[in-house]
Design an enzyme around this catalytic site. Structure first.
Site, PDB file in Angstrom:
ATOM      1  N   LYS A  67       0.548  -1.129   0.243  1.00 42.39           N
ATOM      2  CA  LYS A  67       0.288  -0.603   0.083  1.00 42.39           C
ATOM      3  C   LYS A  67       0.714   1.135   0.096  1.00 42.39           C
ATOM      4  CE  LYS A  67      -4.010  -1.999   1.915  1.00 42.39           C
ATOM      5  NZ  LYS A  67      -5.124  -1.368   3.143  1.00 42.39           N
ATOM      6  N   GLY A 126      -1.598  -1.268  15.196  1.00 40.99           N
ATOM      7  CA  GLY A 126      -0.635  -1.523  13.543  1.00 40.99           C
ATOM      8  C   GLY A 126      -0.129  -0.159  13.806  1.00 40.99           C
ATOM      9  N   MET A 130      -2.881  -0.081   6.518  1.00 38.00           N
ATOM     10  CA  MET A 130      -4.341   0.037   6.670  1.00 38.00           C
ATOM     11  C   MET A 130      -4.627   0.418   8.184  1.00 38.00           C
ATOM     12  SD  MET A 130      -7.601  -0.287   6.359  1.00 38.00           S
ATOM     13  CE  MET A 130      -7.725  -2.262   5.404  1.00 38.00           C
TER      14      MET A 130
END
Length: 271
Positions: A67, A126, A130
């Site tokens: 990403k 995280g 995302m």
């Protein structure tokens, strides 16, 4: 029937799944569109993206771990992706590659759907692409008490500071109303597919368990929280919402809610 005019859309993921392929192809068939969708992985993100351009591939969904690494090879980064320095959708218009982030849009819509209130405190696990979408969505939805935890302290600290939040270096002795897993922990086929993304003690005191992992629908985190009667938001919901946004970007058509539900059920049943 596939012919010379059939437009190809695709995905790039570290561990490709069937959900996107089933979802998009179901909608193409039902709507009579001359498109086909195929999942891929790669060890060479630069040439994979250049292949999208060179072969006239109409659209490309981008998943972990590509990403951020795909961004240098694109022509334009839309505001939704630029703001969070992360891409999950590439649209090819006559060789011009424009990138978007429909993950962010999906997270915002789920915050609204489940009436998550901005006075709640949140822990996000995280620090990848995302996680950036998640943290940005909570920030722009008015949440002020958000903590970020990541095993990579450098990227975790950066992400927290980017949005004016706090980085924590451990999940022990923490408490939060909303827990969000934005890591691959619990993902089917991964080395941590049977692991919890949060300590049991933290899950027990939380009110909401939110996982972005789409497969399985019920990760160990979601299963544990469900057993304790917590409010659940699954990665499968994220996957559907962001996929619909992608579908519209690729085709210019937005299916109705009934057809979206049909496609989602079909995609889940065949995974």
């Amino acid at each position: 029937m596939i012919n010379k005019d059939t437009q190809l859309c695709m995905s790039l993921a570290g561990r490709p799944g069937n959900f996107g392929t089933r979802f998009h192809n179901y909608l193409y068939q039902k709507l009579g569109l001359n498109f086909i969708y195929k999942a891929f992985t790669t060890n060479d993100i630069e040439h994979a993206v250049k292949g999208v351009r060179a072969l006239g591939i109409r659209g490309c969904a981008v998943s972990m771990p590509f990403k951020e690494s795909c961004m240098p090879f694109l022509d334009e980064i839309a505001e939704s992706a630029q703001a969070i320095e992360s891409v999950n959708t590439i649209v090819n218009t006559d060789g011009y590659l424009k990138a978007y982030n429909t993950d962010y849009i999906a997270i915002v819509k789920l915050i609204e759907k489940y009436h998550l209130t901005p006075n709640s405190n949140v822990i996000v696990h995280g620090s990848g692409g995302m996680a950036k979408a998640v943290v940005a969505a909570f920030k722009n939805s008015g949440f002020t008490d958000v903590k970020v935890y990541a095993r990579n302290a450098t990227t975790g600290t950066y992400l927290a500071q980017l949005y004016g939040y706090q980085y924590i270096d451990a999940l022990t002795d923490q408490a939060a109303d909303i827990l969000v897993n934005a890591t691959p922990i619990g993902m089917s086929g991964g080395k941590e597919e049977f692991n919890l993304s949060f300590p049991l003690s933290l899950i027990e005191q939380a009110k909401v368990a939110f996982d972005v992992v789409a497969l399985p629908v019920e990760t160990p985190f979601i299963q544990t929280a469900q057993q304790q009667g917590k409010q659940i938001i699954s990665g499968a919901e994220v996957a559907v919402l962001q996929a619909v946004e992608q579908f519209e970007l690729y085709t210019g058509i937005r299916p109705d809610e009934d057809l979206i539900a049909e496609a989602a059920a079909f995609a889940r049943a065949n995974n």
